[in-house]
Write a protein that holds these residues in place. Structure first.
Motif, PDB file in Angstrom:
ATOM      1  N   VAL A  74       0.844  -1.203   0.000  1.00  0.00           N
ATOM      2  CA  VAL A  74       0.000   0.000   0.000  1.00  0.00           C
ATOM      3  C   VAL A  74       0.875   1.248   0.000  1.00  0.00           C
ATOM      4  N   ILE A  75       1.862   1.269   0.880  1.00  0.00           N
ATOM      5  CA  ILE A  75       2.760   2.435   0.971  1.00  0.00           C
ATOM      6  C   ILE A  75       3.553   2.613  -0.329  1.00  0.00           C
ATOM      7  N   LYS A  76       3.993   1.505  -0.910  1.00  0.00           N
ATOM      8  CA  LYS A  76       4.763   1.608  -2.156  1.00  0.00           C
ATOM      9  C   LYS A  76       3.899   2.156  -3.285  1.00  0.00           C
ATOM     10  N   ASP A  77       2.597   1.803  -3.294  1.00  0.00           N
ATOM     11  CA  ASP A  77       1.708   2.378  -4.319  1.00  0.00           C
ATOM     12  C   ASP A  77       1.535   3.880  -4.117  1.00  0.00           C
ATOM     13  N   VAL A  78       1.464   4.326  -2.861  1.00  0.00           N
ATOM     14  CA  VAL A  78       1.404   5.779  -2.612  1.00  0.00           C
ATOM     15  C   VAL A  78       2.663   6.435  -3.180  1.00  0.00           C
ATOM     16  N   MET A  79       3.803   5.760  -3.005  1.00  0.00           N
ATOM     17  CA  MET A  79       5.072   6.337  -3.484  1.00  0.00           C
ATOM     18  C   MET A  79       5.142   6.368  -5.011  1.00  0.00           C
ATOM     19  N   VAL A  80       4.550   5.359  -5.675  1.00  0.00           N
ATOM     20  CA  VAL A  80       4.533   5.374  -7.154  1.00  0.00           C
ATOM     21  C   VAL A  80       3.821   6.635  -7.630  1.00  0.00           C
ATOM     22  N   ALA A  81       2.686   6.919  -7.013  1.00  0.00           N
ATOM     23  CA  ALA A  81       1.923   8.121  -7.398  1.00  0.00           C
ATOM     24  C   ALA A  81       2.708   9.384  -7.066  1.00  0.00           C
ATOM     25  N   CYS A  82       3.333   9.405  -5.891  1.00  0.00           N
ATOM     26  CA  CYS A  82       4.057  10.616  -5.464  1.00  0.00           C
ATOM     27  C   CYS A  82       5.282  10.874  -6.332  1.00  0.00           C
ATOM     28  N   LYS A  83       5.936   9.816  -6.813  1.00  0.00           N
ATOM     29  CA  LYS A  83       7.089  10.029  -7.705  1.00  0.00           C
ATOM     30  C   LYS A  83       6.618  10.661  -9.014  1.00  0.00           C
ATOM     31  N   ASP A  84       5.447  10.232  -9.476  1.00  0.00           N
ATOM     32  CA  ASP A  84       4.903  10.820 -10.704  1.00  0.00           C
ATOM     33  C   ASP A  84       4.540  12.291 -10.471  1.00  0.00           C
ATOM     34  N   ILE A  85       3.939  12.573  -9.303  1.00  0.00           N
ATOM     35  CA  ILE A  85       3.596  13.965  -8.950  1.00  0.00           C
ATOM     36  C   ILE A  85       4.865  14.808  -8.886  1.00  0.00           C
ATOM     37  N   ALA A  86       5.910  14.254  -8.262  1.00  0.00           N
ATOM     38  CA  ALA A  86       7.179  15.000  -8.137  1.00  0.00           C
ATOM     39  C   ALA A  86       7.729  15.331  -9.517  1.00  0.00           C
ATOM     40  N   TYR A  87       7.651  14.358 -10.422  1.00  0.00           N
ATOM     41  CA  TYR A  87       8.158  14.589 -11.790  1.00  0.00           C
ATOM     42  C   TYR A  87       7.359  15.684 -12.482  1.00  0.00           C
ATOM     43  N   LYS A  88       6.045  15.630 -12.360  1.00  0.00           N
ATOM     44  CA  LYS A  88       5.177  16.613 -13.033  1.00  0.00           C
ATOM     45  C   LYS A  88       5.422  18.010 -12.463  1.00  0.00           C
ATOM     46  N   LEU A  89       5.570  18.092 -11.134  1.00  0.00           N
ATOM     47  CA  LEU A  89       5.825  19.406 -10.517  1.00  0.00           C
ATOM     48  C   LEU A  89       7.155  19.981 -10.989  1.00  0.00           C
ATOM     49  N   ALA A  90       8.169  19.097 -11.106  1.00  0.00           N
ATOM     50  CA  ALA A  90       9.508  19.577 -11.499  1.00  0.00           C
ATOM     51  C   ALA A  90       9.514  20.080 -12.939  1.00  0.00           C
ATOM     52  N   GLN A  91       8.555  19.601 -13.738  1.00  0.00           N
ATOM     53  CA  GLN A  91       8.435  20.066 -15.124  1.00  0.00           C
ATOM     54  C   GLN A  91       7.881  21.486 -15.174  1.00  0.00           C
ATOM     55  N   GLY A  92       7.090  21.870 -14.132  1.00  0.00           N
ATOM     56  CA  GLY A  92       6.521  23.221 -14.079  1.00  0.00           C
ATOM     57  C   GLY A  92       5.732  23.554 -15.338  1.00  0.00           C
ATOM     58  N   GLU A  93       5.975  24.757 -15.866  1.00  0.00           N
ATOM     59  CA  GLU A  93       5.229  25.217 -17.049  1.00  0.00           C
ATOM     60  C   GLU A  93       5.387  24.258 -18.229  1.00  0.00           C
ATOM     61  N   LEU A  94       6.533  23.572 -18.271  1.00  0.00           N
ATOM     62  CA  LEU A  94       6.808  22.711 -19.444  1.00  0.00           C
ATOM     63  C   LEU A  94       5.800  21.576 -19.537  1.00  0.00           C
ATOM     64  N   ALA A  95       5.209  21.223 -18.361  1.00  0.00           N
ATOM     65  CA  ALA A  95       4.253  20.104 -18.373  1.00  0.00           C
ATOM     66  C   ALA A  95       2.862  20.585 -18.789  1.00  0.00           C
ATOM     67  N   GLY A  96       2.692  21.927 -18.861  1.00  0.00           N
ATOM     68  CA  GLY A  96       1.393  22.456 -19.323  1.00  0.00           C
ATOM     69  C   GLY A  96       0.251  22.116 -18.392  1.00  0.00           C
ATOM     70  N   ILE A  97       0.565  21.917 -17.089  1.00  0.00           N
ATOM     71  CA  ILE A  97      -0.520  21.517 -16.159  1.00  0.00           C
ATOM     72  C   ILE A  97      -0.574  22.431 -14.931  1.00  0.00           C
ATOM     73  N   LEU A  98      -0.057  23.675 -15.075  1.00  0.00           N
ATOM     74  CA  LEU A  98      -0.234  24.626 -13.966  1.00  0.00           C
ATOM     75  C   LEU A  98      -1.587  25.310 -14.117  1.00  0.00           C
ATOM     76  N   GLY A  99      -1.908  26.139 -13.155  1.00  0.00           N
ATOM     77  CA  GLY A  99      -3.152  26.901 -13.252  1.00  0.00           C
ATOM     78  C   GLY A  99      -4.345  26.173 -12.661  1.00  0.00           C
ATOM     79  N   ALA A 100      -5.492  26.831 -12.707  1.00  0.00           N
ATOM     80  CA  ALA A 100      -6.705  26.331 -12.031  1.00  0.00           C
ATOM     81  C   ALA A 100      -7.679  25.736 -13.052  1.00  0.00           C
ATOM     82  N   THR A 101      -8.553  24.882 -12.509  1.00  0.00           N
ATOM     83  CA  THR A 101      -9.669  24.355 -13.336  1.00  0.00           C
ATOM     84  C   THR A 101     -10.855  25.314 -13.138  1.00  0.00           C
ATOM     85  N   GLU A 102     -11.978  24.952 -13.743  1.00  0.00           N
ATOM     86  CA  GLU A 102     -13.213  25.746 -13.554  1.00  0.00           C
ATOM     87  C   GLU A 102     -13.997  25.217 -12.342  1.00  0.00           C
ATOM     88  N   ASP A 103     -13.460  24.152 -11.698  1.00  0.00           N
ATOM     89  CA  ASP A 103     -14.277  23.447 -10.697  1.00  0.00           C
ATOM     90  C   ASP A 103     -13.892  23.789  -9.270  1.00  0.00           C
TER      91      ASP A 103
END
Ligand code: P6P
Length: 323
Positions: free
Chosen positions: A20-49
């Motif tokens: 269970v903990i290792k699955d949390v870490m799989v997700a968190c490593k992906d989150i860390a990668y996406k955050l480190a990409q910043g603007e380059l990942a095209g996923i900053l900013g807010a949704t409409e929700d």
């Protein structure tokens, strides 16, 4: 350098909880990668929700939530998940014995200004055979947690975790894609002269909290007899991490802006996991009146006032509330 799985095995954590903990870490490593990409990942900013909390969801709030939800509800040992970003708890495997609650991206108002954010998670054991889409099975006090942790996405990605045998720091080694042990048996200094609170809410606090902060600001000549420093990052994970490293006290107290709510922070996936970590590191965590981990939850999104950190300073705040 020990990997996370080696430390978990040493701490006697069973194979199911480890997965269970290792699955949390799989997700968190992906989150860390996406955050480190910043603007380059095209996923900053807010949704409409807006989420169930009434907060505008950032794109990364939703992405992080879905990464954690999808991997965990597919884990055979997970009965269900509760998330800050989900209206209701979500069922996993009816035969699973673990319940995972999380704030997928805490402090997300900091994302667009490139400041630290984090993922907070808590693991409970189901005490009966209710389905994971029934929040009742989650409603256990914080003392029942079997694991708690956060991943701080700062200059480095750090996992801080406890399974009840003390607190360890793990740093994400991006060369091997694993969290490796970098500090063990964390101990929070028992005293501090550094407080963290959002001062703009001062007029909304209870008199006891106003008095404590006034006395901190009075410095050496005041009743507390020392000069205090102040920090406010607006990211609980960053504040708690600073306290684990050098001591301090973090407060998000009850305030009268919305009298129907006990505070801004949520018990099940912010207050409880951070309280388990802080207590395991020799600190204290209170509502100002009782230990946070003794609060009996009534709902998955319950709010709670938070006063946590160096145990002698938390004791002072509790004393102000008991006068
Ligand atoms: P404010 C982030 O939104 C959060 O939940 C915590 O991480 C943080 O400590 C707090 O709220 C910040 O609140 O009112 O200062 O924006």
């Amino acid at each position: 350098m020990k990997r996370l799985d080696q430390v978990l095995a040493n701490d006697g954590v069973g194979a199911e909880l480890e997965l269970v903990i290792k699955d949390v870490m799989v997700a968190c490593k992906d989150i860390a990668y996406k955050l480190a990409q910043g603007e380059l990942a095209g996923i900053l900013g807010a949704t409409e929700d807006e989420n169930v909390q009434g907060e505008t969801q950032k794109k990364l709030d939703v992405i992080s939530n879905d990464l954690l939800k999808d991997i965990l509800i597919a884990n055979p040992y997970v009965r269900g998940i509760g998330s800050e970003e989900e209206d209701y708890t979500v069922a996993g495997n009816a035969g699973g014995k673990y319940l995972v609650t999380f704030d997928p991206l805490d402090g997300s108002s900091n994302i667009d200004v490139n400041l630290s954010v984090g993922t907070i998670f808590s693991v409970l054991e189901a005490q009966d055979d209710q389905s994971g889409d029934n929040q009742e099975v989650f409603l256990q006090n914080g003392r029942k947690q079997v694991a708690a942790g956060y991943v701080l996405y700062g200059p480095s990605a750090l996992l801080v975790m406890t399974t009840g045998n003390g607190v360890n720091f793990f740093t994400l080694d991006r060369n091997i894609g694993e969290f490796v042990l970098t500090k063990s048996n964390i101990q929070i200094p028992e005293d501090t002269a550094e407080f963290a609170i959002n001062m703009s809410n001062q007029r909304f606090w209870e008199p006891e909290m106003k008095q404590y902060i006034d006395d901190c600001l009075a410095g050496e000549e005041g009743p507390l007899g020392k000069r205090y420093n102040m920090r406010w990052v607006a990211s609980m994970v960053a504040e708690v991490h600073r306290i684990l490293v050098r001591g301090g006290i973090f407060m998000y107290p009850y305030d009268s802006r919305d009298p129907s709510k006990a505070g801004k922070l949520r018990l099940m996936y912010e207050g409880n996991p951070m309280s388990m970590i802080v207590e395991q590191a020799g600190g204290a965590s209170s509502t100002g009146r009782i230990d946070i981990m003794d609060v009996e939850p009534k709902g998955i999104h319950d709010r709670v006032p938070v006063v946590l950190g160096s145990k002698n300073e938390v004791a002072k705040v509790v004393a102000y509330h008991s006068k």
